[in-house]
Design a protein around this motif. Structure first.
Motif, mmCIF file in Angstrom:
data_model
loop_
_atom_site.group_PDB
_atom_site.id
_atom_site.type_symbol
_atom_site.label_atom_id
_atom_site.label_comp_id
_atom_site.label_asym_id
_atom_site.label_seq_id
_atom_site.Cartn_x
_atom_site.Cartn_y
_atom_site.Cartn_z
ATOM 1 N N GLY A 76 50.877 -29.677 -6.012
ATOM 2 C CA GLY A 76 51.318 -28.654 -5.068
ATOM 3 C C GLY A 76 50.639 -27.318 -5.307
ATOM 4 N N LEU A 77 50.527 -26.939 -6.581
ATOM 5 C CA LEU A 77 49.884 -25.669 -6.922
ATOM 6 C C LEU A 77 48.410 -25.672 -6.536
ATOM 7 C CD1 LEU A 77 49.976 -22.898 -8.294
ATOM 8 C CD2 LEU A 77 49.545 -24.029 -10.482
ATOM 9 N N ALA A 78 47.701 -26.736 -6.885
ATOM 10 C CA ALA A 78 46.276 -26.820 -6.561
ATOM 11 C C ALA A 78 46.045 -26.845 -5.053
ATOM 12 C CB ALA A 78 45.664 -28.060 -7.209
ATOM 13 N N THR A 79 46.901 -27.544 -4.320
ATOM 14 C CA THR A 79 46.740 -27.650 -2.874
ATOM 15 C C THR A 79 47.097 -26.348 -2.167
ATOM 16 O OG1 THR A 79 47.239 -30.024 -2.999
ATOM 17 C CG2 THR A 79 47.431 -28.987 -0.839
ATOM 18 N N THR A 80 47.968 -25.560 -2.755
ATOM 19 C CA THR A 80 48.298 -24.258 -2.184
ATOM 20 C C THR A 80 47.103 -23.317 -2.216
ATOM 21 O OG1 THR A 80 50.598 -24.487 -2.898
ATOM 22 C CG2 THR A 80 49.852 -22.268 -2.367
ATOM 23 N N ILE A 81 46.235 -23.483 -3.209
ATOM 24 C CA ILE A 81 45.163 -22.516 -3.455
ATOM 25 C C ILE A 81 43.789 -23.019 -3.031
ATOM 26 C CG2 ILE A 81 43.913 -21.327 -5.309
ATOM 27 C CD1 ILE A 81 46.623 -21.237 -6.780
ATOM 28 N N MET A 82 43.437 -24.241 -3.435
ATOM 29 C CA MET A 82 42.046 -24.668 -3.314
ATOM 30 C C MET A 82 41.528 -24.818 -1.883
ATOM 31 S SD MET A 82 40.853 -24.399 -6.148
ATOM 32 C CE MET A 82 39.248 -24.899 -5.559
ATOM 33 N N PRO A 83 42.279 -25.349 -0.928
ATOM 34 C CA PRO A 83 41.735 -25.409 0.439
ATOM 35 C C PRO A 83 41.338 -24.037 0.975
ATOM 36 C CG PRO A 83 43.630 -26.851 0.252
ATOM 37 C CD PRO A 83 43.563 -26.071 -1.025
ATOM 38 N N ARG A 84 42.142 -23.012 0.689
ATOM 39 C CA ARG A 84 41.813 -21.650 1.136
ATOM 40 C C ARG A 84 40.574 -21.123 0.417
ATOM 41 N NH1 ARG A 84 41.815 -18.193 5.041
ATOM 42 N NH2 ARG A 84 43.872 -19.002 5.613
ATOM 43 N N VAL A 85 40.473 -21.364 -0.903
ATOM 44 C CA VAL A 85 39.304 -20.913 -1.662
ATOM 45 C C VAL A 85 38.040 -21.589 -1.153
ATOM 46 C CG1 VAL A 85 38.225 -20.865 -3.944
ATOM 47 C CG2 VAL A 85 40.669 -20.388 -3.723
ATOM 48 N N LEU A 86 38.099 -22.898 -0.927
ATOM 49 C CA LEU A 86 36.924 -23.626 -0.441
ATOM 50 C C LEU A 86 36.553 -23.213 0.981
ATOM 51 C CD1 LEU A 86 37.702 -27.193 -1.860
ATOM 52 C CD2 LEU A 86 36.119 -25.478 -2.765
ATOM 53 N N ALA A 87 37.554 -22.867 1.807
ATOM 54 C CA ALA A 87 37.263 -22.385 3.156
ATOM 55 C C ALA A 87 36.503 -21.066 3.113
ATOM 56 C CB ALA A 87 38.559 -22.224 3.944
ATOM 57 N N ILE A 88 36.840 -20.225 2.143
ATOM 58 C CA ILE A 88 36.123 -18.951 1.972
ATOM 59 C C ILE A 88 34.683 -19.199 1.544
ATOM 60 C CG2 ILE A 88 36.021 -16.827 0.605
ATOM 61 C CD1 ILE A 88 39.075 -16.924 0.439
ATOM 62 N N LEU A 89 34.502 -20.100 0.591
ATOM 63 C CA LEU A 89 33.172 -20.334 0.023
ATOM 64 C C LEU A 89 32.264 -21.139 0.951
ATOM 65 C CD1 LEU A 89 34.165 -21.147 -3.680
ATOM 66 C CD2 LEU A 89 33.535 -18.950 -2.698
ATOM 67 N N TRP A 90 32.832 -22.079 1.701
ATOM 68 C CA TRP A 90 32.021 -22.952 2.554
ATOM 69 C C TRP A 90 31.823 -22.411 3.973
ATOM 70 C CZ3 TRP A 90 34.718 -28.164 0.935
ATOM 71 C CH2 TRP A 90 34.181 -28.586 -0.298
ATOM 72 N N PHE A 91 32.920 -21.900 4.560
ATOM 73 C CA PHE A 91 32.881 -21.533 5.976
ATOM 74 C C PHE A 91 33.037 -20.031 6.215
ATOM 75 C CE2 PHE A 91 35.019 -25.727 5.544
ATOM 76 C CZ PHE A 91 33.965 -26.517 5.995
ATOM 77 N N ASN A 92 33.077 -19.251 5.119
ATOM 78 C CA ASN A 92 33.239 -17.797 5.227
ATOM 79 C C ASN A 92 34.512 -17.438 5.990
ATOM 80 O OD1 ASN A 92 32.117 -15.320 4.398
ATOM 81 N ND2 ASN A 92 31.331 -14.912 6.447
ATOM 82 N N SER A 93 35.527 -18.284 5.881
ATOM 83 C CA SER A 93 36.814 -18.072 6.556
ATOM 84 C C SER A 93 37.691 -17.170 5.682
ATOM 85 C CB SER A 93 37.496 -19.417 6.808
ATOM 86 O OG SER A 93 38.751 -19.252 7.413
ATOM 87 N N LYS A 94 37.488 -15.883 5.820
ATOM 88 C CA LYS A 94 38.115 -14.915 4.919
ATOM 89 C C LYS A 94 39.391 -14.290 5.466
ATOM 90 C CE LYS A 94 33.677 -13.650 2.813
ATOM 91 N NZ LYS A 94 32.737 -12.548 2.485
ATOM 92 N N ALA A 95 39.589 -14.329 6.777
ATOM 93 C CA ALA A 95 40.763 -13.684 7.365
ATOM 94 C C ALA A 95 42.019 -14.522 7.107
ATOM 95 C CB ALA A 95 40.556 -13.494 8.864
ATOM 96 N N ILE A 96 43.101 -13.851 6.761
ATOM 97 C CA ILE A 96 44.387 -14.512 6.547
ATOM 98 C C ILE A 96 45.474 -13.620 7.123
ATOM 99 C CG2 ILE A 96 44.581 -13.553 4.205
ATOM 100 C CD1 ILE A 96 46.134 -16.088 3.422
ATOM 101 N N SER A 97 46.357 -14.176 7.925
ATOM 102 C CA SER A 97 47.422 -13.382 8.540
ATOM 103 C C SER A 97 48.417 -12.931 7.483
ATOM 104 C CB SER A 97 48.138 -14.201 9.614
ATOM 105 O OG SER A 97 48.830 -15.299 9.027
#
Length: 314
Positions: A76-97
């Motif tokens: 649960g802890l890893a899944t809470t964090i890593m998809p968002r981190v990888l989205a930043i690094l791979w797709f430059n998806s930096k915006a978060i509401s």
């Protein structure tokens, strides 16, 4: 103008921008490969642990049930964090509401506190098993595991609610770039334009009441275990007793040492901002990946169970 401001939303900003790892924005995407590998290892290893304990009747013991809870918390802890981190690094998806940011903040605090609580339960389990072996079957029962787990869930889910609530009450007027990969409490509230003393005070109070008390009981438990083990006359019995605690101690020392280091390095974040951010991310992905590996290497029964499951799968 004053009336207009009073009627406007408390948040002047609609979103935050997670910039990633400070100081290395140009090549931070290269970190995605090892982080993704750790994340996949965390998911695969913990799922394998859950399958093994479920299928092997010899592992249907309280110690392994706590390990199952730890595996779920780690995933649960890893899944809470890593998809968002990888989205930043791979797709430059930096915006978060803002709601998503505060939700992530709450879940991270809840899971980290839960991991600390499970380590506490495991330490108590080992204390009773070694220091009170005759009373172990009557004290550490299936009912005890369920009650302890429910208590930890309630404790951690309730006491961490004020963290995002207090952060949401701050006034964010202009700056919205967070030099981090995730919504940490200190990183977000540092952008507020009003006083955030209460946020820092509650963060400190939470650390001392939850993590501090857990660590204190864990240290006391293992001190009593060591005292009891040293009284044993048989070297074989001493070695067996210590071997059952080794894996616990490795994980506990790594977990709490990293927490302390992160807390200390936040004071140096202005001069070396990359180190606490990188350490914070690694702390939330490396333990979930290594916890099952350490247990599999140090625990004979679990290692044998894993061997049976893997052979059956092949």
């Amino acid at each position: 103008q004053s009336l207009k401001n009073s009627n406007s939303s408390k948040f002047q900003l609609s979103e935050f921008i997670l910039m990633g790892f400070p100081g290395i924005h140009e090549w931070q995407h290269w970190l995605s490969l090892p982080l993704a590998l750790f994340y996949l290892l965390a998911l695969g290893a913990n799922i394998l642990i859950l399958i093994t304990i479920n299928q092997e009747a010899t592992l249907h013991q309280p110690m392994y049930h706590f390990l199952c809870v730890l595996a779920v918390v780690d995933m649960g802890l890893a899944t809470t964090i890593m998809p968002r981190v990888l989205a930043i690094l791979w797709f430059n998806s930096k915006a978060i509401s803002l709601p998503e940011c505060f939700s992530q903040m709450y879940v991270i605090h809840c899971f980290v506190a839960m991991e600390s609580g499970i380590f506490l339960c495991m330490a108590i389990d080992r204390y009773v098993a070694i220091c009170q072996p005759l009373r172990y079957p009557s004290i550490i029962t299936e009912s005890f595991v369920v009650k302890a787990t429910v208590l930890m869930v309630l404790r951690n889910s309730l006491l961490t609610i004020p963290v995002p609530v207090l952060a949401a009450q701050r006034y964010y007027c202009s700056q919205n770039q967070i030099e981090h990969c995730l919504c940490s409490n200190l990183g977000v509230t540092s952008l507020s334009c009003d006083d955030r003393t209460i946020n820092s005070m509650y963060q400190l109070l939470l650390a001392w009441t939850l993590m501090g008390s857990d660590l204190g009981v864990i240290i006391l438990s293992y001190a009593l275990i060591l005292q009891s083990v040293l009284r044993l006359n048989s070297a074989e019995a001493t070695s067996k007793a210590l071997s059952t605690c080794t894996s616990h101690l490795i994980l506990i020392l790594f977990f709490y040492t990293t927490v302390v280091v992160i807390s200390i390095t936040h004071s140096a974040a202005m001069t070396v901002p990359l180190f606490p951010v990188l350490l914070n991310v690694l702390h939330n992905v490396i333990p979930p990946a290594l916890n099952p590996v350490v247990y599999a290497l140090k625990n004979k029964e679990l290692r044998q169970g894993l061997g049976k499951v893997l052979r059956l799968g092949i």
